[in-house]
Design an enzyme around this catalytic site. Structure first.
Site, PDB file in Angstrom:
ATOM      1  N   THR A  34     -43.213   1.206  11.786  1.00  0.00           N
ATOM      2  CA  THR A  34     -42.362   0.904  11.935  1.00  0.00           C
ATOM      3  C   THR A  34     -40.821   1.474  11.292  1.00  0.00           C
ATOM      4  O   THR A  34     -40.184   1.242  12.029  1.00  0.00           O
ATOM      5  CB  THR A  34     -41.814  -0.759  11.266  1.00  0.00           C
ATOM      6  OG1 THR A  34     -42.563  -1.236   9.846  1.00  0.00           O
ATOM      7  CG2 THR A  34     -42.899  -1.744  12.191  1.00  0.00           C
ATOM      8  N   ASP A  44     -52.676   0.536  10.857  1.00  0.00           N
ATOM      9  CA  ASP A  44     -51.428  -0.319  10.862  1.00  0.00           C
ATOM     10  C   ASP A  44     -50.220  -0.153   9.586  1.00  0.00           C
ATOM     11  O   ASP A  44     -50.670  -0.378   8.845  1.00  0.00           O
ATOM     12  CB  ASP A  44     -51.341  -1.214  11.135  1.00  0.00           C
ATOM     13  CG  ASP A  44     -50.029  -2.184  12.593  1.00  0.00           C
ATOM     14  OD1 ASP A  44     -48.905  -1.516  12.589  1.00  0.00           O
ATOM     15  OD2 ASP A  44     -49.788  -3.786  12.351  1.00  0.00           O
ATOM     16  N   ARG A 100     -43.609  -9.159  22.497  1.00  0.00           N
ATOM     17  CA  ARG A 100     -44.342 -10.342  21.290  1.00  0.00           C
ATOM     18  C   ARG A 100     -43.364 -11.643  21.661  1.00  0.00           C
ATOM     19  O   ARG A 100     -44.062 -12.754  21.838  1.00  0.00           O
ATOM     20  CB  ARG A 100     -44.233  -9.894  20.011  1.00  0.00           C
ATOM     21  CG  ARG A 100     -44.951 -10.578  19.403  1.00  0.00           C
ATOM     22  CD  ARG A 100     -44.428 -10.526  17.581  1.00  0.00           C
ATOM     23  NE  ARG A 100     -45.872  -8.817  17.986  1.00  0.00           N
ATOM     24  CZ  ARG A 100     -45.700  -7.961  16.607  1.00  0.00           C
ATOM     25  NH1 ARG A 100     -45.344  -8.038  15.611  1.00  0.00           N
ATOM     26  NH2 ARG A 100     -46.720  -6.961  16.307  1.00  0.00           N
ATOM     27  N   LYS A 145     -47.859  -1.279  19.688  1.00  0.00           N
ATOM     28  CA  LYS A 145     -48.208   0.322  19.382  1.00  0.00           C
ATOM     29  C   LYS A 145     -49.804  -0.658  18.861  1.00  0.00           C
ATOM     30  O   LYS A 145     -51.030   0.657  19.124  1.00  0.00           O
ATOM     31  CB  LYS A 145     -47.392   0.320  17.962  1.00  0.00           C
ATOM     32  CG  LYS A 145     -46.290   0.557  18.042  1.00  0.00           C
ATOM     33  CD  LYS A 145     -45.377   0.610  16.302  1.00  0.00           C
ATOM     34  CE  LYS A 145     -45.624  -0.545  15.426  1.00  0.00           C
ATOM     35  NZ  LYS A 145     -44.392  -1.612  16.524  1.00  0.00           N
ATOM     36  N   THR A 146     -50.174  -1.789  18.529  1.00  0.00           N
ATOM     37  CA  THR A 146     -51.276  -2.310  18.211  1.00  0.00           C
ATOM     38  C   THR A 146     -51.962  -2.209  20.046  1.00  0.00           C
ATOM     39  O   THR A 146     -53.367  -1.941  19.710  1.00  0.00           O
ATOM     40  CB  THR A 146     -51.404  -3.488  17.378  1.00  0.00           C
ATOM     41  OG1 THR A 146     -50.943  -3.383  16.389  1.00  0.00           O
ATOM     42  CG2 THR A 146     -52.813  -3.665  17.104  1.00  0.00           C
TER      43      THR A 146
END
Length: 352
Positions: free
Chosen positions: A163, A114, A222, A69-70
């Site tokens: 999230t 975020d 990640r 997302k980032t």
């Protein structure tokens, strides 16, 4: 145009892990691996905005941690050719904090928040007006004499990430013109990511080694990159630096990541559920105490993956283990005791 897996990458210089994490992120939409539907939809939104020479609609990205997302927010700013301002929901404690940030945005700038669902309510309400009318109302004074002074702000693009999309208030969610959900990745996509990252890190990895890392990465880029770095360490210290399938298995076994991606906490939760509580049902708090963790840690970190893997189920009476959980840990489920013949129970009555 070459595909991401065919693209040649140059190894990174010797820098720290934080710089490596930033360097491993793709910089353009075409370099982003996976999430094909989201990339296609977002590409149309951005190209249309560029042709009209106007900021695009605000974008909301939802999905689990580590899915990109980032990175996607950074790509949006890069594709628009605009600067990116990054903050997080918990950091915005007061409406004044948000007003100060919004008033300094330049025209077309991208603001990324975020964990946007964790913003303070006063700041959240200010954001409604800012996103819709590009205006903030600054309150001057207190009590009956307080006055709201409207302050125009430059048109900007808001990118929010969460999230927990269900915790986002409806009025805020409705102000996003484009909403995208980031799904977990398939092993084939993670394999491409592992090989791309290995090229950037200067790690010699065989195809079978990349596949092994991808299969244990819980569908998350990640985690795939993190495991690759740990396997690299193992290969450099205990082998010749080449990541083979056998070496990847040995390294990940050492780091307590099994063949389905379960780590120490996952297996501890399953083992407690099976060995101490006979497979359940058992309450979350009791289960957390049995493994020495906070309930939120078990619920947020371990449970989603265990449920996705079909090893654990949530029921109104508590957590229960599935037959696959017994099989995965190599344990035999207890025999089911049936009532003797002729025993009758009323509907809804539990046997004593």
């Amino acid at each position: 145009m070459t595909s991401p897996e065919e693209r040649v990458v140059s190894p990174l210089p010797d820098v720290d892990d934080q710089a490596i994490d930033a360097a491993l992120r793709p910089k353009r939409l075409e370099d982003f691996i996976g999430q094909e539907r989201v990339r296609e939809q977002l590409s149309l939104v951005l190209q249309s905005a560029l042709r009209r020479n106007r900021p695009p609609d605000h974008v909301l990205l939802s999905g689990g941690p580590g899915l990109g997302k980032t990175t996607m927010a950074m790509i949006i700013a890069a594709e628009l050719g605009q600067p990116l301002r990054i903050t997080s929901g918990p950091a915005i404690e007061r409406a004044g904090d948000l007003a100060a940030m919004l008033s300094t945005l330049s025209e077309g700038e991208v603001l990324f928040i975020d964990e946007i669902h964790r913003m303070a309510r006063p700041a959240e309400e200010m954001l409604y007006v800012a996103m819709e009318d590009f205006r903030v109302d600054v309150i001057v004074g207190k009590g009956p004499g307080a006055t709201a002074i409207p302050l125009d702000i430059a048109p900007f693009t808001m990118v929010g990430a969460t999230t927990r999309a269900g915790m986002l208030p409806g009025p805020l969610r409705d102000r996003f013109g484009f909403t995208a959900h980031m799904d977990f990745y398939e092993p084939a996509e993670l394999e491409i990511i592992v090989r791309r990252s290995a090229g950037l890190l200067g790690v010699a990895v065989q195809d079978e080694g990349a596949v092994e890392i991808a299969l244990r990465s819980r569908g998350t880029p990640r985690i795939a990159n993190r495991l690759l770095r740990r396997v690299r360490d193992y290969a450099e210290v205990r082998a010749d630096g080449i990541v083979t399938q056998d070496l990847a298995k040995a390294a990940l076994t050492l780091y307590e990541v099994d063949d389905r991606g379960l780590d120490r906490l996952d297996r501890a939760v399953l083992a407690a559920l099976l060995r101490k509580f006979g497979g359940g049902p058992v309450g979350l708090s009791t289960l957390a105490v049995s493994v020495g963790e906070e309930p939120e840690t078990v619920e947020v970190v371990a449970e989603p993956f265990l449920v996705r893997q079909g090893l654990l189920a949530r029921t109104p009476r508590g957590r229960i283990a599935t037959p696959a959980a017994w099989e995965h840990l190599g344990l035999t489920p207890p025999p089911v005791v049936l009532p003797s013949a002729g025993t009758l129970f009323d509907i809804g009555e539990d046997p004593e």
